[in-house]
Design a protein around this motif. Structure first.
Motif, PDB file in Angstrom:
ATOM      1  N   LEU A   1       0.831  -1.213   0.000  1.00  0.00           N
ATOM      2  CA  LEU A   1       0.000   0.000   0.000  1.00  0.00           C
ATOM      3  C   LEU A   1       0.862   1.258   0.000  1.00  0.00           C
ATOM      4  CD1 LEU A   1      -2.781  -1.036   2.561  1.00  0.00           C
ATOM      5  CD2 LEU A   1      -3.022  -0.767   0.088  1.00  0.00           C
ATOM      6  N   ALA A   2       1.971   1.206   0.760  1.00  0.00           N
ATOM      7  CA  ALA A   2       2.861   2.376   0.805  1.00  0.00           C
ATOM      8  C   ALA A   2       3.489   2.638  -0.558  1.00  0.00           C
ATOM      9  CB  ALA A   2       3.938   2.160   1.861  1.00  0.00           C
ATOM     10  N   LEU A   3       3.962   1.576  -1.219  1.00  0.00           N
ATOM     11  CA  LEU A   3       4.602   1.727  -2.533  1.00  0.00           C
ATOM     12  C   LEU A   3       3.609   2.161  -3.601  1.00  0.00           C
ATOM     13  CD1 LEU A   3       6.955  -1.392  -2.542  1.00  0.00           C
ATOM     14  CD2 LEU A   3       7.630   1.003  -2.323  1.00  0.00           C
ATOM     15  N   SER A   4       2.342   1.823  -3.406  1.00  0.00           N
ATOM     16  CA  SER A   4       1.328   2.210  -4.396  1.00  0.00           C
ATOM     17  C   SER A   4       0.891   3.657  -4.233  1.00  0.00           C
ATOM     18  CB  SER A   4       0.114   1.298  -4.286  1.00  0.00           C
ATOM     19  OG  SER A   4      -0.550   1.497  -3.046  1.00  0.00           O
ATOM     20  N   GLY A   5       1.345   4.311  -3.164  1.00  0.00           N
ATOM     21  CA  GLY A   5       0.980   5.700  -2.920  1.00  0.00           C
ATOM     22  C   GLY A   5      -0.341   5.871  -2.214  1.00  0.00           C
ATOM     23  N   MET A   6      -0.936   4.778  -1.730  1.00  0.00           N
ATOM     24  CA  MET A   6      -2.250   4.841  -1.077  1.00  0.00           C
ATOM     25  C   MET A   6      -2.138   5.078   0.435  1.00  0.00           C
ATOM     26  SD  MET A   6      -3.958   1.566  -3.036  1.00  0.00           S
ATOM     27  CE  MET A   6      -5.490   1.682  -2.095  1.00  0.00           C
ATOM     28  N   LEU A   7      -0.925   5.127   0.948  1.00  0.00           N
ATOM     29  CA  LEU A   7      -0.733   5.214   2.398  1.00  0.00           C
ATOM     30  C   LEU A   7       0.050   6.473   2.734  1.00  0.00           C
ATOM     31  CD1 LEU A   7      -1.582   3.181   4.622  1.00  0.00           C
ATOM     32  CD2 LEU A   7       0.765   2.357   4.623  1.00  0.00           C
ATOM     33  N   THR A   8      -0.508   7.299   3.616  1.00  0.00           N
ATOM     34  CA  THR A   8       0.206   8.492   4.072  1.00  0.00           C
ATOM     35  C   THR A   8       1.109   8.122   5.248  1.00  0.00           C
ATOM     36  OG1 THR A   8      -1.516   9.088   5.652  1.00  0.00           O
ATOM     37  CG2 THR A   8      -1.724   9.957   3.408  1.00  0.00           C
ATOM     38  N   PRO A   9       2.151   8.907   5.522  1.00  0.00           N
ATOM     39  CA  PRO A   9       3.030   8.608   6.647  1.00  0.00           C
ATOM     40  C   PRO A   9       2.301   8.532   7.990  1.00  0.00           C
ATOM     41  CG  PRO A   9       4.064  10.193   5.196  1.00  0.00           C
ATOM     42  CD  PRO A   9       2.663  10.021   4.710  1.00  0.00           C
ATOM     43  N   ILE A  10       1.327   9.428   8.197  1.00  0.00           N
ATOM     44  CA  ILE A  10       0.634   9.411   9.485  1.00  0.00           C
ATOM     45  C   ILE A  10      -0.216   8.150   9.641  1.00  0.00           C
ATOM     46  CG2 ILE A  10      -1.391  10.685   8.675  1.00  0.00           C
ATOM     47  CD1 ILE A  10      -1.381  12.086  11.425  1.00  0.00           C
ATOM     48  N   LEU A  11      -0.804   7.675   8.573  1.00  0.00           N
ATOM     49  CA  LEU A  11      -1.571   6.432   8.627  1.00  0.00           C
ATOM     50  C   LEU A  11      -0.635   5.239   8.840  1.00  0.00           C
ATOM     51  CD1 LEU A  11      -4.320   5.105   8.463  1.00  0.00           C
ATOM     52  CD2 LEU A  11      -4.071   4.988   5.959  1.00  0.00           C
ATOM     53  N   ALA A  12       0.543   5.305   8.244  1.00  0.00           N
ATOM     54  CA  ALA A  12       1.541   4.249   8.451  1.00  0.00           C
ATOM     55  C   ALA A  12       1.953   4.186   9.912  1.00  0.00           C
ATOM     56  CB  ALA A  12       2.770   4.509   7.566  1.00  0.00           C
ATOM     57  N   ALA A  13       2.109   5.369  10.544  1.00  0.00           N
ATOM     58  CA  ALA A  13       2.486   5.409  11.955  1.00  0.00           C
ATOM     59  C   ALA A  13       1.404   4.804  12.840  1.00  0.00           C
ATOM     60  CB  ALA A  13       2.764   6.851  12.379  1.00  0.00           C
ATOM     61  N   ILE A  14       0.137   4.988  12.441  1.00  0.00           N
ATOM     62  CA  ILE A  14      -0.965   4.408  13.206  1.00  0.00           C
ATOM     63  C   ILE A  14      -0.986   2.888  13.053  1.00  0.00           C
ATOM     64  CG2 ILE A  14      -3.489   4.291  13.411  1.00  0.00           C
ATOM     65  CD1 ILE A  14      -3.561   7.220  12.509  1.00  0.00           C
ATOM     66  N   LEU A  15      -0.736   2.425  11.828  1.00  0.00           N
ATOM     67  CA  LEU A  15      -0.811   0.997  11.549  1.00  0.00           C
ATOM     68  C   LEU A  15       0.387   0.220  12.104  1.00  0.00           C
ATOM     69  CD1 LEU A  15      -2.141   1.004   7.869  1.00  0.00           C
ATOM     70  CD2 LEU A  15      -3.402   0.489   9.966  1.00  0.00           C
ATOM     71  N   MET A  16       1.509   0.911  12.310  1.00  0.00           N
ATOM     72  CA  MET A  16       2.711   0.214  12.775  1.00  0.00           C
ATOM     73  C   MET A  16       2.480  -0.482  14.125  1.00  0.00           C
ATOM     74  SD  MET A  16       6.505   1.756  13.431  1.00  0.00           S
ATOM     75  CE  MET A  16       7.828   0.758  14.075  1.00  0.00           C
ATOM     76  N   PRO A  17       2.009   0.207  15.188  1.00  0.00           N
ATOM     77  CA  PRO A  17       1.743  -0.505  16.442  1.00  0.00           C
ATOM     78  C   PRO A  17       0.557  -1.457  16.355  1.00  0.00           C
ATOM     79  CG  PRO A  17       1.061   1.794  16.631  1.00  0.00           C
ATOM     80  CD  PRO A  17       1.812   1.663  15.344  1.00  0.00           C
ATOM     81  N   VAL A  18      -0.335  -1.208  15.391  1.00  0.00           N
ATOM     82  CA  VAL A  18      -1.481  -2.104  15.231  1.00  0.00           C
ATOM     83  C   VAL A  18      -1.008  -3.518  14.909  1.00  0.00           C
ATOM     84  CG1 VAL A  18      -3.458  -2.634  13.736  1.00  0.00           C
ATOM     85  CG2 VAL A  18      -3.136  -0.321  14.607  1.00  0.00           C
ATOM     86  N   SER A  19       0.113  -3.633  14.190  1.00  0.00           N
ATOM     87  CA  SER A  19       0.631  -4.960  13.862  1.00  0.00           C
ATOM     88  C   SER A  19       1.004  -5.722  15.126  1.00  0.00           C
ATOM     89  CB  SER A  19       1.850  -4.826  12.946  1.00  0.00           C
ATOM     90  OG  SER A  19       2.936  -4.212  13.628  1.00  0.00           O
ATOM     91  N   SER A  20       1.653  -5.024  16.054  1.00  0.00           N
ATOM     92  CA  SER A  20       2.016  -5.674  17.316  1.00  0.00           C
ATOM     93  C   SER A  20       0.777  -6.058  18.107  1.00  0.00           C
ATOM     94  CB  SER A  20       2.905  -4.739  18.149  1.00  0.00           C
ATOM     95  OG  SER A  20       4.107  -4.450  17.480  1.00  0.00           O
TER      96      SER A  20
END
Length: 794
Positions: free
Chosen positions: A755-774
């Motif tokens: 999703l990040a490489l496709s340009g569909m993910l903003t940095p702030i959304l990535a930061a939210i999803l990062m701890p969600v994985s854990s």
């Protein structure tokens, strides 16, 4: 004068310790070293990931700054054991931050022969260090640690206090990031609402104000990521914080450029939000790691008891009830649970569990006996100096002396992936940035930042520890205590189970002794009672119970308990024996269908004790269940009189071995392992220590007595032995959960990076999803593990 100056010019500093080299300095790799020790540490630290070590280390030339530690009074807070030869101490080393640090510290024994072992606690940033102090002093040890970049924290704050300070600082950093994030968002509302700015100066002012607000986010709130990334780079190691820092810097400099040149609004709201959500994730992970620190409170972890001298005689109390000034009785082969002063005349203490050295030391009346020492000889009385240590004996259990630890498959897989994870992510981010630079340059910075942020090996790293940790908690509810969480995975691989008999499949609470032979006079009764009271062996306890109400004690001239044979004592010039027929050279009667302990004085056999065993409740069902998936064997030091009964309760094909010594048990385990078997040994922890240590998984059975052995991998309360088959099934199911969580973690990273490489993910959304994985991995392993436990009625 000229000659003197030339001599000064010739003085060379040692490349490692910076001390002047002698005339016979050692030259290696075009560098001078004052001794072979300094040369060895250079060789060690110049390998692999530590190649950059010497370029950035800090060296404090205040050589005397740690001299105060040579005073025993001043160093006492850091010392947990001290003898004529050894000192064991625990030091806080705040600079520990990555796997390279652990590697450096745990290899210090290669640098200085005075350092015997170093065991690190990565979560608590502590090191347990054993030194031989006639070869290296405490001050020199700390100077060495300081010189290689691990300055000891010698403050007297408790570990809990330090952890509280860290969490307080993290909370403040979250607050700063939240404040900046909220205000920058307010300043960015015109952009959010799509309102065209009529006043360019006003919009520019808002942009500059956003830059000012982002500086505290960069300098203070994001500080932990910059510090860790820089520390990793100093040692030539790419840790997970590096791509995060690169993502933060990318957003900051790109945003600053756009605002200064008036070419765009920038991404400072995303930057501050990114740091805020990353810190929230860091807080969650800190809580996670705290729950993963399975170094339990020793007093509640082990179901042990000790004899206490009370007004109405001796009574058994749990180690959690030990108080300062209590008078305790320690019997042969028992571990002293806390620091105590010897009240008896003298004794011999084996500190091998503390130092790894097997030679017992003599202790005389009034001297201190340290916790962890094992008594060798007649029982003693001690007065408690400290309450039972909450973690010291747990650390003995974890001592690498007792088992050469091998990584589980999940640990090896995690380490291999984590080692290359950061490099792979950096490469993907660069390639993605190049692609978007030629496709849509305005999206390039967003794609690069989102890719760097979204990728996270944390979920992968949590998969095995959390699954195994949950198994550890489930087992603990049923009196099955594992040394560490990762052992749950090793438990799943067991295909052969070897049982001891006495005290293992038989219950100590129902064991009974019957005497046959010549009448015993009062002196003989007292001598036998004294001999058995000195021992914790199940047969000794049965004989002690037989004389209850008639017994007394005498001061034996000599006492020795021979493992797997019996007890020898001397009193008033006579030799007394309690033991097996084989050891005493006695031809055993054919009609005896129980275990037999013979009583012999000098060369005369006086009589014998027949021991009536009661087998544990549910043992028949357990053996039938285990026999379906594992091969079973029984090895015992007792005679074969009960073999016919045992053949009836063990599955067909079970092999039986009787009259075996402790070394025979160890050799049997080793032979099975040579044939590719994964062997579990179950014993009472007394005569089975060697076999427990040799086995792939050793379990010590305990019935509220102090027969715990650091050689074992787990402790199981006797009344829960019948649940062993369910424990093994749960361990196998948990291993499946680990690989399920691995798949979940891989899927998260694959989808997130795509999703990040496709340009569909903003940095702030990535930061939210990062701890969600854990969070997702923790929830999956916990819920799935609890479901499996409930299904198996655990």
């Amino acid at each position: 004068m000229i000659e003197t100056l030339n001599k000064v010019d010739l003085i060379t500093e040692c490349f490692h310790c910076h001390e002047p080299c002698r005339a016979d300095a050692i030259e290696y790799d075009s560098k001078k070293f004052c001794c072979s020790g300094c040369k060895a540490v250079y060789e060690l630290f110049s390998e692999g990931e530590l190649a950059e070590f010497y370029k950035n280390r800090s060296f404090d030339k205040q050589a005397d700054k740690y001299d105060f530690l040579n005073d025993p009074t001043l160093s006492e807070p850091f010392v947990s054991f001290r003898s004529d030869d050894y000192i064991r101490l625990k030091l806080k080393l705040p600079a520990i931050h990555c796997s390279s640090c652990v590697y450096v510290l745990e290899n210090l024994h290669k640098v200085d022969k005075g350092i015997k072992s170093v065991t690190t606690n990565f979560v608590k940033k502590e090191a347990d260090i054993l030194i031989q102090h006639d070869q290296i002093s405490l001050s020199k040890l700390c100077q060495l640690l300081d010189s290689i970049g691990y300055q000891p924290d010698l403050s007297l704050d408790s570990g809990e206090g330090v952890e509280t300070k860290k969490m307080s600082e993290l909370s403040l950093q979250i607050g700063v990031a939240a404040f900046c994030f909220g205000n920058i968002m307010l300043l960015s509302f015109p952009e959010y609402l799509g309102i065209d700015g009529q006043d360019g100066e006003f919009i520019r002012f808002f942009g500059w104000l956003s830059i000012v607000l982002s500086i505290p986010t960069m300098v203070y709130a994001a500080k932990p990521y910059f510090v860790n990334a820089f520390s990793g780079l100093r040692q030539g190691f790419f840790n997970i914080d590096i791509p995060i820092v690169l993502g933060i810097l990318t957003l900051f400099f790109r945003s600053t450029y756009e605002i200064v040149t008036s070419s765009g609004p920038g991404y400072l709201d995303s930057l501050s939000g990114l740091v805020f959500f990353l810190l929230i994730g860091r807080w969650f992970q800190s809580k996670t790691y705290q729950s993963m620190s399975f170094e339990r409170d020793y007093k509640s972890y082990f179901p042990l008891s000790v004899l206490k001298v009370a007004e109405d005689g001796e009574m058994s109390i749990g180690v959690n009830d030990i108080k300062i000034d209590d008078q305790l009785i320690i019997r042969n082969e028992e571990i002293v649970p806390t620091d105590a002063v010897l009240l008896s005349d003298s004794t011999s203490i084996d500190y091998s569990f503390v130092t790894g050295e097997g030679a017992p030391v003599m202790v005389t009346k009034g001297e201190l006996i340290y916790a962890g020492g094992r008594l060798k000889g007649s029982r003693i009385a001690v007065r408690v100096r400290k309450e039972c240590s909450q973690s010291y004996l747990t650390s003995l259990w974890n001592n690498q002396v007792f088992k050469e630890e091998k990584l589980t498959y999940a640990e090896e897989l995690t380490n291999r992936i984590s080692k290359h994870f950061t490099t792979i992510i950096l490469s993907i981010a660069v390639l993605g940035g190049i692609f978007w630079y030629f496709t849509a340059p305005d999206k390039m910075w967003q794609v690069v930042a989102a890719t760097l942020i979204i990728a996270c090996p944390c979920a992968l790293a949590l998969s095995a520890p959390f699954t195994n940790g949950n198994a550890l908690r489930v087992f603990g509810r049923y009196g099955f205590y594992l040394k560490k969480a990762a052992l749950a995975e090793r438990l799943a691989e067991i295909d052969t189970v070897v049982f001891d008999k006495t005290g293992t499949i038989t219950s100590l609470k129902s064991i009974e002794a019957i005497y046959n032979g010549a009448d015993l006079d009062e002196t003989s009764i007292k001598i036998i009672s004294t001999m058995t009271k000195n021992s914790t062996h199940p047969l000794s306890r049965a004989i002690t119970a037989y004389f209850k109400g008639l017994d007394g004690v005498v001061d034996l001239d000599y006492f020795e308990e021979l493992s797997g044979r019996g007890i020898f004592a001397q009193y008033m010039g006579a030799d007394y024996y309690l033991g097996s027929s084989g050891w005493l050279g006695i031809k055993e009667e054919d009609n005896l269908n129980t275990s037999v302990v013979y009583f012999k004085v000098d060369d005369v056999v006086i009589g014998h004790f027949q021991i009536k065993h009661a087998y544990r409740k549910g043992i028949n069902t357990l053996l039938k269940s285990l026999g379906k998936e594992q091969s079973l064997q029984l090895i015992s030091g007792d005679n074969a009189n009960e073999q016919e009964y045992l053949e009836g309760i063990f599955p067909e094909g079970t092999k039986f071995y009787f009259n075996k010594k402790p070394l025979d048990k160890l050799n049997l385990i080793a032979e099975l392992q040579e044939h590719g078997k994964k062997v579990m040994m179950i014993g009472d922890g007394l005569n089975d220590a060697g076999a427990l240590r040799q086995s792939d998984f050793g379990i010590a059975i305990t019935d509220d007595v102090s027969n715990f052995s650091p050689a074992c991998d787990a402790i199981l309360t006797g009344n829960e032995l019948n649940s062993l088959d369910r424990f093994l099934k749960y361990a196998r199911k948990s291993k499946q959960v680990i690989f399920g969580s691995f798949a979940l973690s891989f899927a998260y990273n694959l989808i997130g990076i795509s999703l990040a490489l496709s340009g569909m993910l903003t940095p702030i959304l990535a930061a939210i999803l990062m701890p969600v994985s854990s969070i997702s991995v923790v929830l999956f392993t916990t819920l799935r593990g609890n479901y499996l436990a409930k299904k198996l009625m655990l």
